[in-house]
Design a protein around this motif. Structure first.
Motif: not given
Length: 198
Positions: A30-31, A34, A37-38, A103, A107, A111, A115
């Motif tokens: 999950a991290v 994340y 995505v960033l 994501f 999750v 997202p 974020p």
């Protein structure tokens, strides 16, 4: 029997450690999603800026060619660069969609539009190797599972070795009934014995 109980409790501990490991691995996935995505959002922003800049340059060169100040080959080159910038924007947008979908799958929700950026790792890192080792031993599900498996194996080995050691057993028996143990008219029998096996 006490060894079997110990073995069972240790294998249960191993199962719990394996469960923690699954949770930790899921959290890491999950991290990673994340952070992806960033990263992809940043790449899409850069690709959009690049496309806007190349379109502006293309329009400038196009107006110069119409005015007769620039050559047609410059316009062709600017057009090719504009097409490449557009292709890059499309690719990065597709990549962003892929990581956002991953994501969502991991999750359970999309997202956030804005974020939070993760903090740097330097503040949470151990200062030396001994501290890192102690932290890993304390928090690692894989290490906990390995320790529980090792304890279980040692308990099993001790149980197998005990079959070759002398054993003392105290046995007590009591019973009642008609013609008990094949003896006519016997109604009760009580016995106690000490047995030594080797």
């Amino acid at each position: 029997s006490s060894t079997r109980l110990l073995d069972h409790s240790q294998s249960t501990g191993s199962q719990a450690a394996n469960g923690r490991r699954v949770v930790v691995v899921g959290a890491l996935f999950a991290v990673r999603a994340y952070i992806d995505v960033l990263r992809m959002r940043r790449l899409v922003d850069l690709a959009e800026d690049s496309y806007v800049q190349h379109r502006y340059v293309f329009q400038q060169i196009q107006s110069r060619v119409r005015a007769g100040v620039a050559r047609g080959v410059d316009l062709e080159q600017a057009g090719a660069r504009l097409a490449l910038a557009e292709s890059n924007l499309t690719t990065e947008s597709a990549n962003l969609h892929d990581v956002a979908s991953r994501f969502l799958r991991l999750v359970g929700e999309a997202p956030a539009q804005r974020p939070m950026r993760p903090t740097t790792l330097g503040t949470a890192m151990p200062t030396n190797s001994q501290e890192a080792m102690a932290l890993a031993l304390r928090n690692s599900a894989a290490i906990s599972a390995s320790i529980a498996t090792l304890r279980s194996a040692r308990a099993s080995a001790k149980e197998r070795e005990s079959a070759f050691l002398p054993r003392v057993e105290a046995r007590v028996r009591a019973g009642a009934g008609r013609n008990f143990d094949g003896v006519p008219d016997q109604k009760r029998d009580t016995s106690a014995e000490l047995v030594l096996n080797w």
